[in-house]
Motif scaffolding. Sequence first.
Motif, PDB file in Angstrom:
ATOM      1  N   LEU A 300      -3.364  13.272   9.780  1.00 42.63           N
ATOM      2  CA  LEU A 300      -2.978  12.153   8.926  1.00 42.63           C
ATOM      3  C   LEU A 300      -3.987  12.061   7.788  1.00 42.63           C
ATOM      4  CD1 LEU A 300      -1.146   9.631   8.465  1.00 42.63           C
ATOM      5  CD2 LEU A 300      -2.835   8.338   9.796  1.00 42.63           C
ATOM      6  N   GLY A 301      -3.472  11.826   6.561  1.00 40.43           N
ATOM      7  CA  GLY A 301      -4.334  11.684   5.406  1.00 40.43           C
ATOM      8  C   GLY A 301      -4.184  10.320   4.753  1.00 40.43           C
ATOM      9  N   LEU A 302      -5.308   9.698   4.373  1.00 41.63           N
ATOM     10  CA  LEU A 302      -5.323   8.421   3.677  1.00 41.63           C
ATOM     11  C   LEU A 302      -6.057   8.600   2.350  1.00 41.63           C
ATOM     12  CD1 LEU A 302      -6.320   6.033   6.618  1.00 41.63           C
ATOM     13  CD2 LEU A 302      -4.023   6.471   5.740  1.00 41.63           C
ATOM     14  N   GLY A 303      -5.511   8.008   1.279  1.00 38.48           N
ATOM     15  CA  GLY A 303      -6.185   8.164   0.003  1.00 38.48           C
ATOM     16  C   GLY A 303      -5.403   7.558  -1.136  1.00 38.48           C
ATOM     17  N   TYR A 304      -5.470   8.218  -2.291  1.00 37.11           N
ATOM     18  CA  TYR A 304      -4.909   7.695  -3.546  1.00 37.11           C
ATOM     19  C   TYR A 304      -4.011   8.747  -4.184  1.00 37.11           C
ATOM     20  CZ  TYR A 304      -4.876   6.794  -8.594  1.00 37.11           C
ATOM     21  OH  TYR A 304      -4.498   6.624  -9.896  1.00 37.11           O
ATOM     22  N   LEU A 305      -2.854   8.293  -4.705  1.00 41.34           N
ATOM     23  CA  LEU A 305      -1.949   9.162  -5.438  1.00 41.34           C
ATOM     24  C   LEU A 305      -1.555   8.487  -6.755  1.00 41.34           C
ATOM     25  CD1 LEU A 305       0.617  10.650  -2.880  1.00 41.34           C
ATOM     26  CD2 LEU A 305      -1.191  11.860  -4.107  1.00 41.34           C
ATOM     27  N   ASN A 306      -1.465   9.278  -7.808  1.00 38.28           N
ATOM     28  CA  ASN A 306      -0.986   8.811  -9.099  1.00 38.28           C
ATOM     29  C   ASN A 306       0.277   9.579  -9.450  1.00 38.28           C
ATOM     30  OD1 ASN A 306      -1.080   9.698 -12.247  1.00 38.28           O
ATOM     31  ND2 ASN A 306      -1.503   7.504 -11.995  1.00 38.28           N
ATOM     32  N   ALA A 307       1.322   8.869  -9.796  1.00 37.08           N
ATOM     33  CA  ALA A 307       2.599   9.497 -10.174  1.00 37.08           C
ATOM     34  C   ALA A 307       2.955   9.051 -11.589  1.00 37.08           C
ATOM     35  CB  ALA A 307       3.696   9.116  -9.195  1.00 37.08           C
ATOM     36  N   ASP A 308       3.092  10.012 -12.464  1.00 36.79           N
ATOM     37  CA  ASP A 308       3.477   9.759 -13.863  1.00 36.79           C
ATOM     38  C   ASP A 308       4.847  10.415 -14.064  1.00 36.79           C
ATOM     39  OD1 ASP A 308       3.560   9.141 -16.491  1.00 36.79           O
ATOM     40  OD2 ASP A 308       1.945  10.493 -17.108  1.00 36.79           O
ATOM     41  N   PHE A 309       5.887   9.628 -14.306  1.00 35.87           N
ATOM     42  CA  PHE A 309       7.233  10.191 -14.301  1.00 35.87           C
ATOM     43  C   PHE A 309       8.113   9.544 -15.353  1.00 35.87           C
ATOM     44  CE2 PHE A 309       6.961   6.788 -11.219  1.00 35.87           C
ATOM     45  CZ  PHE A 309       8.066   6.007 -11.481  1.00 35.87           C
ATOM     46  N   GLU A 310       9.203  10.224 -15.665  1.00 33.22           N
ATOM     47  CA  GLU A 310      10.250   9.721 -16.563  1.00 33.22           C
ATOM     48  C   GLU A 310      11.458   9.316 -15.738  1.00 33.22           C
ATOM     49  OE1 GLU A 310      11.096  12.899 -19.216  1.00 33.22           O
ATOM     50  OE2 GLU A 310       9.398  12.464 -20.543  1.00 33.22           O
ATOM     51  N   LYS A 311      12.134   8.280 -16.217  1.00 33.47           N
ATOM     52  CA  LYS A 311      13.392   7.871 -15.603  1.00 33.47           C
ATOM     53  C   LYS A 311      14.553   8.443 -16.421  1.00 33.47           C
ATOM     54  CE  LYS A 311      11.678   3.434 -13.880  1.00 33.47           C
ATOM     55  NZ  LYS A 311      11.873   1.962 -13.907  1.00 33.47           N
ATOM     56  N   TYR A 312      15.634   8.792 -15.720  1.00 32.85           N
ATOM     57  CA  TYR A 312      16.782   9.336 -16.447  1.00 32.85           C
ATOM     58  C   TYR A 312      18.073   8.989 -15.718  1.00 32.85           C
ATOM     59  CZ  TYR A 312      16.920  13.104 -12.959  1.00 32.85           C
ATOM     60  OH  TYR A 312      17.007  13.820 -11.789  1.00 32.85           O
ATOM     61  N   GLU A 313      19.148   9.053 -16.472  1.00 29.11           N
ATOM     62  CA  GLU A 313      20.495   8.920 -15.928  1.00 29.11           C
ATOM     63  C   GLU A 313      21.300  10.143 -16.345  1.00 29.11           C
ATOM     64  OE1 GLU A 313      22.166   5.290 -17.316  1.00 29.11           O
ATOM     65  OE2 GLU A 313      20.766   4.006 -16.170  1.00 29.11           O
ATOM     66  N   VAL A 314      22.313  10.450 -15.601  1.00 27.33           N
ATOM     67  CA  VAL A 314      23.185  11.588 -15.914  1.00 27.33           C
ATOM     68  C   VAL A 314      24.497  11.049 -16.447  1.00 27.33           C
ATOM     69  CG1 VAL A 314      24.379  13.602 -15.007  1.00 27.33           C
ATOM     70  CG2 VAL A 314      22.101  13.032 -14.156  1.00 27.33           C
ATOM     71  N   ILE A 315      24.757  11.378 -17.702  1.00 24.24           N
ATOM     72  CA  ILE A 315      25.993  10.927 -18.356  1.00 24.24           C
ATOM     73  C   ILE A 315      26.759  12.168 -18.800  1.00 24.24           C
ATOM     74  CG2 ILE A 315      26.962   9.593 -20.264  1.00 24.24           C
ATOM     75  CD1 ILE A 315      24.415   7.899 -20.232  1.00 24.24           C
ATOM     76  N   ASP A 316      27.936  12.322 -18.258  1.00 20.08           N
ATOM     77  CA  ASP A 316      28.774  13.495 -18.556  1.00 20.08           C
ATOM     78  C   ASP A 316      28.014  14.796 -18.315  1.00 20.08           C
ATOM     79  OD1 ASP A 316      30.895  11.863 -19.293  1.00 20.08           O
ATOM     80  OD2 ASP A 316      30.222  11.774 -21.394  1.00 20.08           O
ATOM     81  N   GLY A 317      27.265  14.832 -17.227  1.00 20.69           N
ATOM     82  CA  GLY A 317      26.538  16.041 -16.855  1.00 20.69           C
ATOM     83  C   GLY A 317      25.278  16.280 -17.640  1.00 20.69           C
ATOM     84  N   VAL A 318      24.885  15.342 -18.509  1.00 20.67           N
ATOM     85  CA  VAL A 318      23.688  15.493 -19.328  1.00 20.67           C
ATOM     86  C   VAL A 318      22.667  14.439 -18.918  1.00 20.67           C
ATOM     87  CG1 VAL A 318      22.755  15.493 -21.681  1.00 20.67           C
ATOM     88  CG2 VAL A 318      25.055  16.402 -21.237  1.00 20.67           C
ATOM     89  N   ARG A 319      21.409  14.862 -18.730  1.00 20.73           N
ATOM     90  CA  ARG A 319      20.349  13.919 -18.400  1.00 20.73           C
ATOM     91  C   ARG A 319      19.937  13.135 -19.653  1.00 20.73           C
ATOM     92  NH1 ARG A 319      16.073  17.564 -14.876  1.00 20.73           N
ATOM     93  NH2 ARG A 319      17.568  18.245 -13.280  1.00 20.73           N
ATOM     94  N   VAL A 320      19.937  11.832 -19.528  1.00 17.47           N
ATOM     95  CA  VAL A 320      19.566  10.957 -20.628  1.00 17.47           C
ATOM     96  C   VAL A 320      18.332  10.160 -20.217  1.00 17.47           C
ATOM     97  CG1 VAL A 320      20.296   9.075 -22.123  1.00 17.47           C
ATOM     98  CG2 VAL A 320      21.966  10.790 -21.368  1.00 17.47           C
ATOM     99  N   ARG A 321      17.241  10.345 -20.952  1.00 12.89           N
ATOM    100  CA  ARG A 321      15.986   9.669 -20.651  1.00 12.89           C
ATOM    101  C   ARG A 321      16.131   8.181 -20.941  1.00 12.89           C
ATOM    102  NH1 ARG A 321      11.388   8.451 -23.659  1.00 12.89           N
ATOM    103  NH2 ARG A 321       9.419   8.464 -22.476  1.00 12.89           N
ATOM    104  N   CYS A 322      15.650   7.389 -20.002  1.00 11.00           N
ATOM    105  CA  CYS A 322      15.750   5.944 -20.160  1.00 11.00           C
ATOM    106  C   CYS A 322      14.444   5.240 -19.860  1.00 11.00           C
ATOM    107  CB  CYS A 322      16.882   5.377 -19.310  1.00 11.00           C
ATOM    108  SG  CYS A 322      16.725   5.729 -17.552  1.00 11.00           S
ATOM    109  N   GLY A 323      13.326   5.897 -20.146  1.00 10.43           N
ATOM    110  CA  GLY A 323      12.027   5.260 -19.961  1.00 10.43           C
ATOM    111  C   GLY A 323      11.077   6.117 -19.153  1.00 10.43           C
ATOM    112  N   ASN A 324       9.846   5.688 -19.110  1.00 12.99           N
ATOM    113  CA  ASN A 324       8.842   6.367 -18.302  1.00 12.99           C
ATOM    114  C   ASN A 324       7.984   5.316 -17.599  1.00 12.99           C
ATOM    115  OD1 ASN A 324       7.804   5.942 -21.078  1.00 12.99           O
ATOM    116  ND2 ASN A 324       5.889   6.674 -20.161  1.00 12.99           N
ATOM    117  N   GLU A 325       7.294   5.757 -16.556  1.00 17.36           N
ATOM    118  CA  GLU A 325       6.558   4.807 -15.718  1.00 17.36           C
ATOM    119  C   GLU A 325       5.403   5.537 -15.043  1.00 17.36           C
ATOM    120  OE1 GLU A 325       7.517   1.622 -12.099  1.00 17.36           O
ATOM    121  OE2 GLU A 325       9.149   2.567 -13.236  1.00 17.36           O
ATOM    122  N   THR A 326       4.370   4.801 -14.692  1.00 20.16           N
ATOM    123  CA  THR A 326       3.232   5.309 -13.935  1.00 20.16           C
ATOM    124  C   THR A 326       3.010   4.414 -12.723  1.00 20.16           C
ATOM    125  OG1 THR A 326       2.155   6.234 -15.896  1.00 20.16           O
ATOM    126  CG2 THR A 326       0.775   5.827 -13.968  1.00 20.16           C
TER     127      THR A 326
END
Length: 344
Positions: A300-326
């Motif tokens: 078992l591991g305990l500690g810290y993680l940082n996730a930097d990611f973009e949010k997206y939706e799929v419209i007509d088979g195309v990914r559309v960026r709708c923001g980013n978050e950390t």
Amino acid sequence: MSRKITFLTLFLWLMTVTFPVIAQQKADTTCIFRFVPQKDMFYVPWKGNDTELARLLEYIENNKATILDGKLPLLVDGYCKSQGSKAENLATAKIRANRVKSELIIRAKIKEENFITHNHATEGDFVTVRLTVPVKETAVTDAEAEARLAVEPTVAGRRERQKAEAAAQQNALADTPSETKLTNDYHLSLRANLLRWVTLTPDLGLEWRICPSWGIAVNGSWTSWTWSDKDRRYALWEVAPEVRYYMGEKKAWYLGAMFKAGQFNYKLSETGKQGDLMGGGITAGYQLRLNKALALDFNLGLGYLNADFEKYEVIDGVRVRCGNETKNWCGPINAGVTLVWKLF
């Protein structure tokens, strides 16, 4: 003339009784296997155990048919006096004798019924294996016959010999090596985290045991799944190197420090998340030995993680960026039930 005949008869009788005595002799062969005080593991390449084992295997091979027929049993005596009580000494002596017998059963292809075993809570920390090997018939003089009869093994004689062997073992064990040298039972192993595989995330790794107390491990995971006409997605890759310090007499418990890095792409709802993660922490675990080659590693591991990611939706088979978050996370960062396979 009668005097000559009488003298000749007496001379021939003396020759028959005194000089050539043709007898079937037997030679006692005793091999001694040394053990570390308070330990029951049989270390073959230590204190000459490998030489004694090779010598014993040769004797067994030369007399294998007789041994398997039950006419020539191997007499095994286990000894221990380094534990705290008589019961503990006898238990350790029994385990030591069984380990030596297991080695002989595997290597020489003999059976448990070919042994006669006794265990002792005295003398020293070793195991003796003795067999009486028949030798070729030889002509001996009366003086030689008397000398052999004088040293013919008896119960008292065997005890005296065992005491002498025990004293020799105590002197030999005066320079017992440290635990670091004694528990170095593997150097490289292959690892697979079964919890990851259950979640359909293939996971493999390696661990290099630098010495019995220190190891360097690295595990990697990768997966890529899509469904619902590619509207849902589960994909990631991770690499997690780790430094471990093994503790205790058996070097089963450990503490470690882990670093983790990777990327992910999750779309389990209407909004997907794609980005990077990085972090680290401390780990703890226990390795349960299953046999000589396999073990289970619970960690078992305990500690810290940082996730930097973009949010997206799929419209007509195309990914559309709708923001980013950390996001930052403190808590469990790793868990595993890992199958460990010793390579060499």
